[in-house]
Design an enzyme around this catalytic site. Structure first.
Site, PDB file in Angstrom:
ATOM      1  N   LYS A  25     -13.718  -7.823  -6.882  1.00  0.00           N
ATOM      2  CA  LYS A  25     -14.148  -8.245  -5.545  1.00  0.00           C
ATOM      3  C   LYS A  25     -15.660  -8.415  -5.597  1.00  0.00           C
ATOM      4  O   LYS A  25     -16.373  -7.430  -5.845  1.00  0.00           O
ATOM      5  CB  LYS A  25     -13.801  -7.167  -4.519  1.00  0.00           C
ATOM      6  CG  LYS A  25     -12.315  -6.884  -4.375  1.00  0.00           C
ATOM      7  CD  LYS A  25     -12.070  -5.687  -3.476  1.00  0.00           C
ATOM      8  CE  LYS A  25     -10.580  -5.433  -3.296  1.00  0.00           C
ATOM      9  NZ  LYS A  25     -10.312  -4.158  -2.586  1.00  0.00           N
TER      10      LYS A  25
ATOM     11  N   LYS B   1       0.850  -1.196   0.000  1.00  0.00           N
ATOM     12  CA  LYS B   1       0.000   0.000   0.000  1.00  0.00           C
ATOM     13  C   LYS B   1       0.882   1.240   0.000  1.00  0.00           C
ATOM     14  O   LYS B   1       1.901   1.282   0.700  1.00  0.00           O
ATOM     15  CB  LYS B   1      -0.903  -0.001   1.244  1.00  0.00           C
ATOM     16  CG  LYS B   1      -1.912  -1.144   1.279  1.00  0.00           C
ATOM     17  CD  LYS B   1      -3.116  -0.866   0.401  1.00  0.00           C
ATOM     18  CE  LYS B   1      -4.195  -1.924   0.587  1.00  0.00           C
ATOM     19  NZ  LYS B   1      -5.379  -1.635  -0.258  1.00  0.00           N
TER      20      LYS B   1
END
Ligand code: MG
Length: 368
Positions: A262, A162
């Site tokens: 997702k 990240k």
């Protein structure tokens, strides 16, 4: 099949360690679990909405509201022949995470009724899927190096780091120098904008990243297309794709070259399969991302990732990476970067009822 009962629970589960992204962080998950009951069978799902509206406008609380007020009251007593029927709810705008919970529980139920692994009902194949791992933002490069070292030793096939402004180019350069051959990618969670960050994002081309995920705003497919034209690193879309319509627009505009699918983000498994199909037809690889799920959401993700267009490793790491104890048996555990696909009917893992009840903080039951 007639749905007899729906049970919605909220439970709180502590993460092993705080997980930080470009839009915030969390130490404990407030998770909604849904159970649909029919013909002595139970279909299970997990709503992926987070505690705060940093990833999506949906939160645990908005999903609870939408489910208890709008989606669940009329469900018991209804004939449902195909889980796909539950995706539509055309009278409800938005709220894909809440509606995905209903749709995905119905898929589990339908697979169990047909005595098939969910993988087979979805049209997937194979006994295991390649997996990677997502590492939250660390305070120091050394802490990040230690995490990456461990994940590579564990066998993960994709290391996602990240990033956010201030923890980006210099950090990635240090990581690449330290791990010259690692299968590395970066996820920005919409932390950047054009034109001001174009130069910074273009610099990342020198790090040989597999992709940079969601660099720009969650509602800006046009700028993502401009960025992809300007950099060599493939852009991967996450937050920007909430439906097959978004995916088609992204494909049309060239807003990237990869999609992180997702099911919870896009309204459920039928929508996830449709996005997979559209991307596959256009030659875009997809992979399945994670939302800090328990074993119940993870099981749905593993089944989806068996479809042929999921050619990149998914963020489907071991249960033990996030939780001291998962709420399913067996827990998910990969070997050599491959996560086994449960072979039992439906999601193929059993919810630990006593543990779930002990962790439950609120519950609503709907019956016909
Ligand atoms: Mg992401």
């Amino acid at each position: 099949m007639r749905v007899a009962r729906a049970v919605l629970r909220e439970l709180v589960l502590e993460l092993k360690r705080h997980f930080e992204t470009g839009t915030g962080g969390t130490g404990a998950r407030r998770i909604l679990l849904l159970t649909l009951e029919a013909e002595d069978l139970e279909g299970w799902s997990e709503c992926v909405a987070a505690e705060t509206p940093g990833y999506s406008y949906e939160t645990t609380d908005t999903a609870w509201q939408v489910l208890t007020r709008w989606l669940l009251p009329d469900l018991p007593g209804r004939e449902v022949d195909d889980a796909r029927q539950l995706h539509a709810a055309p009278w409800l705008r938005g709220h894909p995470m809440a509606r995905a919970a209903v749709e995905m529980a119905a898929w589990d139920l339908e697979a169990k009724r047909r005595n098939l692994p969910l993988r087979d009902l979805l049209g997937g194949a194979g006994e295991a899927v390649p997996v990677g791992v997502a590492i939250g933002i660390q305070k120091t490069d050394d802490a990040l190096f230690r995490r990456i070292e461990q994940c590579l030793a564990d066998g993960y096939r994709k290391i996602k780091v990240k990033i956010k402004p201030g923890r980006d180019v210099n950090m990635l350069r240090a990581v690449r120098e330290r791990f010259p051959d690692a299968p590395l990618m970066a996820d920005a969670n919409s932390s950047y904008a054009l034109p001001e960050d174009l130069e910074l994002l273009a610099t990342m081309d020198e790090f040989d990243l597999m992709m940079i995920e969601q660099p720009l705003s969650h509602e800006d497919l046009l700028d993502h297309a401009a960025l992809q034209r300007s950099i060599a690193t493939p852009v991967c879309l996450d937050e920007s794709v909430r439906s097959v319509g978004d995916a088609r627009l992204a494909l049309h505009l060239g807003s990237g070259r990869i999609v992180n699918v997702k099911p919870g983000r896009v309204g459920g498994l039928a929508s996830a399969v449709a996005i997979h199909d559209a991307c596959r037809a256009a030659g875009w690889p997809v992979w399945c991302g994670g939302m800090l799920e328990t074993g119940i959401g993870r099981a749905h993700n593993v089944a989806l990732a068996t479809l042929p267009g999921f050619v990149l490793p998914g963020d489907i790491s071991n249960s033990g990476r996030y939780w001291k104890e998962d709420i399913v048996v067996p827990e998910f555990a990969m070997t050599d970067g491959l996560m086994p696909v449960p072979e039992g009917a439906g999601i193929g893992v059993a919810p630990r009822r006593n543990r779930i009840e002990a962790l439950t903080t609120r519950m609503r039951v709907f019956e016909s």
